[in-house]
Design a protein around this motif. Structure first.
Motif, PDB file in Angstrom:
ATOM      1  N   THR A  32       1.474   1.477  -7.873  1.00 23.31           N
ATOM      2  CA  THR A  32       0.854   2.611  -7.181  1.00 23.31           C
ATOM      3  C   THR A  32       0.390   2.243  -5.771  1.00 23.31           C
ATOM      4  O   THR A  32       0.710   2.922  -4.800  1.00 23.31           O
ATOM      5  CB  THR A  32      -0.351   3.114  -7.999  1.00 23.31           C
ATOM      6  N   LEU A  33      -0.371   1.162  -5.689  1.00 25.43           N
ATOM      7  CA  LEU A  33      -0.976   0.786  -4.413  1.00 25.43           C
ATOM      8  C   LEU A  33       0.099   0.470  -3.373  1.00 25.43           C
ATOM      9  O   LEU A  33       0.032   0.938  -2.234  1.00 25.43           O
ATOM     10  CB  LEU A  33      -1.895  -0.419  -4.624  1.00 25.43           C
ATOM     11  N   ILE A  73      12.846  -1.961 -14.303  1.00 27.11           N
ATOM     12  CA  ILE A  73      12.544  -0.853 -13.390  1.00 27.11           C
ATOM     13  C   ILE A  73      13.848  -0.280 -12.845  1.00 27.11           C
ATOM     14  O   ILE A  73      14.734  -1.023 -12.431  1.00 27.11           O
ATOM     15  CB  ILE A  73      11.617  -1.320 -12.250  1.00 27.11           C
ATOM     16  N   THR A  77       6.292  -4.439 -11.151  1.00 27.90           N
ATOM     17  CA  THR A  77       4.928  -3.890 -11.069  1.00 27.90           C
ATOM     18  C   THR A  77       4.062  -4.983 -10.460  1.00 27.90           C
ATOM     19  O   THR A  77       4.339  -6.168 -10.650  1.00 27.90           O
ATOM     20  CB  THR A  77       4.410  -3.516 -12.465  1.00 27.90           C
ATOM     21  N   GLU A 117       5.033   5.440 -13.440  1.00 22.49           N
ATOM     22  CA  GLU A 117       3.854   4.999 -12.700  1.00 22.49           C
ATOM     23  C   GLU A 117       2.668   5.814 -13.247  1.00 22.49           C
ATOM     24  O   GLU A 117       2.863   6.831 -13.926  1.00 22.49           O
ATOM     25  CB  GLU A 117       4.120   5.264 -11.209  1.00 22.49           C
ATOM     26  N   PRO A 154      -4.807   7.874  -0.253  1.00 22.33           N
ATOM     27  CA  PRO A 154      -4.760   9.315  -0.480  1.00 22.33           C
ATOM     28  C   PRO A 154      -5.663   9.754  -1.636  1.00 22.33           C
ATOM     29  O   PRO A 154      -5.895   8.988  -2.566  1.00 22.33           O
ATOM     30  CB  PRO A 154      -3.289   9.582  -0.836  1.00 22.33           C
ATOM     31  N   PRO A 181       6.995   7.094  -7.547  1.00 19.57           N
ATOM     32  CA  PRO A 181       7.547   5.757  -7.781  1.00 19.57           C
ATOM     33  C   PRO A 181       8.542   5.784  -8.953  1.00 19.57           C
ATOM     34  O   PRO A 181       8.436   6.640  -9.834  1.00 19.57           O
ATOM     35  CB  PRO A 181       6.316   4.919  -8.131  1.00 19.57           C
ATOM     36  N   PRO A 182       9.480   4.839  -8.959  1.00 17.70           N
ATOM     37  CA  PRO A 182      10.538   4.896  -9.980  1.00 17.70           C
ATOM     38  C   PRO A 182      10.033   4.677 -11.405  1.00 17.70           C
ATOM     39  O   PRO A 182       8.970   4.103 -11.612  1.00 17.70           O
ATOM     40  CB  PRO A 182      11.479   3.763  -9.563  1.00 17.70           C
ATOM     41  N   GLN A 240      12.245   1.562  -0.905  1.00 20.33           N
ATOM     42  CA  GLN A 240      13.237   1.929  -1.929  1.00 20.33           C
ATOM     43  C   GLN A 240      14.642   2.000  -1.326  1.00 20.33           C
ATOM     44  O   GLN A 240      15.633   1.829  -2.014  1.00 20.33           O
ATOM     45  CB  GLN A 240      12.904   3.309  -2.527  1.00 20.33           C
ATOM     46  N   ILE A 255      10.920  -5.840  -5.184  1.00 19.88           N
ATOM     47  CA  ILE A 255      10.093  -4.847  -4.479  1.00 19.88           C
ATOM     48  C   ILE A 255       9.043  -4.305  -5.438  1.00 19.88           C
ATOM     49  O   ILE A 255       9.374  -3.840  -6.534  1.00 19.88           O
ATOM     50  CB  ILE A 255      10.963  -3.691  -3.943  1.00 19.88           C
ATOM     51  N   LEU A 269      -0.527   8.660  -9.780  1.00 14.89           N
ATOM     52  CA  LEU A 269       0.217   9.589  -8.910  1.00 14.89           C
ATOM     53  C   LEU A 269       1.080  10.527  -9.759  1.00 14.89           C
ATOM     54  O   LEU A 269       1.135  11.735  -9.526  1.00 14.89           O
ATOM     55  CB  LEU A 269       1.128   8.822  -7.948  1.00 14.89           C
ATOM     56  N   ARG A 279      15.716   6.336  -6.094  1.00 16.38           N
ATOM     57  CA  ARG A 279      14.789   7.268  -5.460  1.00 16.38           C
ATOM     58  C   ARG A 279      14.812   8.607  -6.194  1.00 16.38           C
ATOM     59  O   ARG A 279      15.877   9.104  -6.557  1.00 16.38           O
ATOM     60  CB  ARG A 279      15.116   7.460  -3.990  1.00 16.38           C
ATOM     61  N   GLN A 290       3.216  -3.085 -18.264  1.00 10.22           N
ATOM     62  CA  GLN A 290       3.323  -4.555 -18.337  1.00 10.22           C
ATOM     63  C   GLN A 290       2.655  -5.080 -19.599  1.00 10.22           C
ATOM     64  O   GLN A 290       3.179  -5.981 -20.256  1.00 10.22           O
ATOM     65  CB  GLN A 290       2.617  -5.168 -17.127  1.00 10.22           C
ATOM     66  N   HIS A 305      -7.725   0.970  -5.965  1.00  9.88           N
ATOM     67  CA  HIS A 305      -7.344   2.382  -5.819  1.00  9.88           C
ATOM     68  C   HIS A 305      -8.476   3.227  -5.233  1.00  9.88           C
ATOM     69  O   HIS A 305      -8.273   4.371  -4.869  1.00  9.88           O
ATOM     70  CB  HIS A 305      -6.963   2.975  -7.193  1.00  9.88           C
ATOM     71  N   TYR A 347       3.113   1.441  -3.385  1.00 14.24           N
ATOM     72  CA  TYR A 347       3.920   2.637  -3.124  1.00 14.24           C
ATOM     73  C   TYR A 347       3.254   3.539  -2.087  1.00 14.24           C
ATOM     74  O   TYR A 347       3.905   4.015  -1.163  1.00 14.24           O
ATOM     75  CB  TYR A 347       4.147   3.405  -4.434  1.00 14.24           C
ATOM     76  N   VAL A 348       1.934   3.755  -2.226  1.00  9.65           N
ATOM     77  CA  VAL A 348       1.259   4.669  -1.282  1.00  9.65           C
ATOM     78  C   VAL A 348       0.986   4.017   0.069  1.00  9.65           C
ATOM     79  O   VAL A 348       0.696   4.697   1.034  1.00  9.65           O
ATOM     80  CB  VAL A 348      -0.062   5.248  -1.853  1.00  9.65           C
ATOM     81  N   THR A 349       1.051   2.676   0.122  1.00  6.93           N
ATOM     82  CA  THR A 349       0.785   2.024   1.414  1.00  6.93           C
ATOM     83  C   THR A 349       2.087   1.685   2.152  1.00  6.93           C
ATOM     84  O   THR A 349       2.100   0.838   3.035  1.00  6.93           O
ATOM     85  CB  THR A 349      -0.061   0.737   1.205  1.00  6.93           C
ATOM     86  N   GLU A 409      -2.900  -7.757  -7.868  1.00  8.10           N
ATOM     87  CA  GLU A 409      -4.002  -6.825  -7.652  1.00  8.10           C
ATOM     88  C   GLU A 409      -5.378  -7.413  -7.926  1.00  8.10           C
ATOM     89  O   GLU A 409      -6.347  -7.054  -7.298  1.00  8.10           O
ATOM     90  CB  GLU A 409      -3.800  -5.577  -8.514  1.00  8.10           C
ATOM     91  N   MET A 441      15.584   1.220 -10.095  1.00  7.92           N
ATOM     92  CA  MET A 441      15.380   1.391  -8.657  1.00  7.92           C
ATOM     93  C   MET A 441      16.222   2.553  -8.127  1.00  7.92           C
ATOM     94  O   MET A 441      17.294   2.361  -7.566  1.00  7.92           O
ATOM     95  CB  MET A 441      15.732   0.093  -7.924  1.00  7.92           C
ATOM     96  N   THR A 449       6.747  -1.764  -7.071  1.00  3.19           N
ATOM     97  CA  THR A 449       6.754  -0.291  -7.177  1.00  3.19           C
ATOM     98  C   THR A 449       5.434   0.220  -7.746  1.00  3.19           C
ATOM     99  O   THR A 449       5.339   1.352  -8.188  1.00  3.19           O
ATOM    100  CB  THR A 449       7.911   0.173  -8.084  1.00  3.19           C
TER     101      THR A 449
END
Lengths: 392, 86
Positions: free
Chosen positions: B13-14, A282, B44, A305, A362, A292-293, B24, B9, A308, A286, A270, A356, B16-18, B49, A284, B11
């Motif tokens: 990190t946060l 982005i 994003t 991303e 995780p 993530p995309p 998607q 939507i 991860l 999968r 960004q 985070h 995505y993991v939650t 955040e 979209m 995408t």
């Protein structure tokens, strides 16, 4: 580290048919002042020859990295291993040492192996060689020492006698392939594909040697290949800068970079998009990796991303045994792009995303700096990449 | 030309993991007859955040409505409501 060009050092090896271990060993390492490659042939077969070849290669490598006298290093190695009568001029372990200093001076020591080949402008480059006869236990052992100044696009190939003797006693090559056969193949290959990588050239040589032996390898064959070339650079920009006023600085570094650029991180992308005034889209879709995309920003090779993805790339690079990565996921594409380059520059923003660090999330959401540090270590020590990390 | 309803939507990190990873596949859960009235895009989530009272992830924006802790069911319901289908 050499500043003018990147030095690719790699090798390819085929075992003698029925043998589980090779008598040929190739080691290489980059030191502060020089890069060194050692190709050693334990002469014979079995575990013992592999151990001898490994010890010689290890000794030669470390001696050459720390001291600068190749003749002395060669003498020490010969004195260490010339302890029995079997060690004669015709049947003994052999080795080749190539040391490339940061000022582009190449120093070569050859003992027993076929003469190495230097290729410049598509032809063999002949250099002056000094021959020394070492007296040891009333035996005379010949060592060849040489020096020359390397230029970008030079190639140096060293190989064991399994290569030159390949095809021996066959109808086509009754006296074996010989050094001239290797030169012919290498120059022809370079005529067709002048920028072929060092490892691919070595593979071409051993493949041909195997074919000469009618695909029944009769002697261990190893070819090491050194390729001095302009470095291929990639920048991995990840994480927002610690101070917001550095956003512009980060974007300018990305914009001015003379190589491919990967931006890894949502906020980071960004910032780059905003500061450079380029739209981010982005995609979209999968992905098979479960990550993530990715997105697209004009002028950037890849936008992913952050943590991860970096973590998954790290695990992928940790697990693979060679540079041939299969798969089409984001992690595979990212790793492939890193391995295709010689220099990997990391630009790491130091701002920590507090959300985070929630313990319910995780463990893959590690601190970015730690992930980058691990990734850089793998790229540097496992894949011999030149790594630069800048924190912002 | 009729304006489409934008479904954004996150995408990041946060998100995505939650649970955002599931989102998607939102297009597979939207009735076909309204699929051509909406535009599903990714974003994003840096906008949310840093704030204290930020909505809980994963976040989806249907038109101007922010859906915190979004699930496929919640988003499909919100889309239907926005299109007057509920």
């Amino acid at each position: 580290m050499n500043n003018d060009f990147f030095i690719e050092i790699d090798y390819r090896l085929f075992h003698e048919l029925g043998s589980v271990i090779s008598s040929d060993v190739c080691l290489n390492k980059r030191g502060e002042d020089r890069s060194v490659m050692v190709l050693s042939d334990g002469a014979g077969r079995g575990i013992q020859t592999n151990v001898i070849a490994s010890m010689i290669a290890s000794m030669a490598l470390n001696y050459t990295l720390t001291a600068d006298n190749l003749l002395r290093a060669t003498r020490r190695i010969i004195e260490t291993f010339a302890v029995n009568d079997k060690f004669t001029n015709t049947n003994h372990p052999s080795f080749t040492i190539v040391s490339i200093d940061n000022d582009n001076k190449v120093k070569i020591a050859e003992f027993g192996n076929p003469d190495l080949i230097i290729i410049r402008d598509g032809k063999e480059l002949k250099i002056n060689k000094k021959r020394y006869s070492l007296n040891h236990n009333k035996r005379r052992l010949n060592v060849v020492i040489s020096e020359y100044n390397a230029l970008c696009e030079d190639r140096i190939l060293a190989f064991t006698d399994g290569i030159t003797k390949s095809g021996y006693a066959t109808y086509r090559l009754p006296t074996g392939w010989g050094r001239s056969g290797v030169i012919k193949l290498v120059t022809n290959t370079l005529k067709q594909t002048p920028y072929i990588s060092g490892v691919e050239l070595a593979q071409t040589v051993v493949n041909n040697a195997e074919m000469n032996d009618l695909f029944v390898v009769r002697n261990d064959m190893c070819c090491s290949s050194i390729y001095l070339r302009k470095p291929r650079k990639v920048l991995v920009c990840t994480g927002p800068p610690f101070k917001e006023q550095d956003d512009k600085v980060m974007a300018n570094i990305v914009n001015d970079y003379d190589g491919n650029v990967i931006v890894s991180g949502g906020t980071t992308s960004q910032i780059i998009s905003r500061e450079l005034g380029r739209e981010q889209t982005i995609i979209m879709k999968r992905d098979s990796s479960g990550l993530p995309p990715i997105s697209k920003i004009d002028g950037l090779s890849m936008v992913t991303e952050g943590v991860l993805t970096l973590n998954k790339v790290k695990h992928l690079l940790e697990s693979i045994k060679n540079t041939n990565i299969k798969g089409t996921g984001i992690d595979a594409n990212f790793a492939r792009m890193l391995l295709e380059h010689d220099v990997v520059d990391f630009l790491v923003g130091n701002k920590i995303n507090a959300s985070h660090q929630d313990p319910r999330l995780p463990v893959e959401l590690e601190l970015r700096r730690n992930v980058v540090k691990d990734l850089a270590r793998i790229l540097e020590f496992k894949f011999m990449k030149q790594i630069n990390i800048t924190f912002i | 030309m009729e304006r489409k309803l934008v479904v954004k939507i996150c995408t990041g990190t946060l998100c995505y993991v939650t649970g955002g990873a599931e989102l998607q596949s939102i297009d597979e859960h939207i009735p076909e007859h309204i699929l051509d009235q909406i535009d599903i895009i990714g974003s994003t989530c840096a906008d949310h955040e840093e704030t204290e009272d930020r909505p809980q992830p994963p976040i989806v924006k249907v038109g101007d409505v922010i859906i915190p802790e979004a699930t496929i069911e919640k988003v499909v319901t919100a889309i239907k409501a926005a299109l007057g289908e509920a």
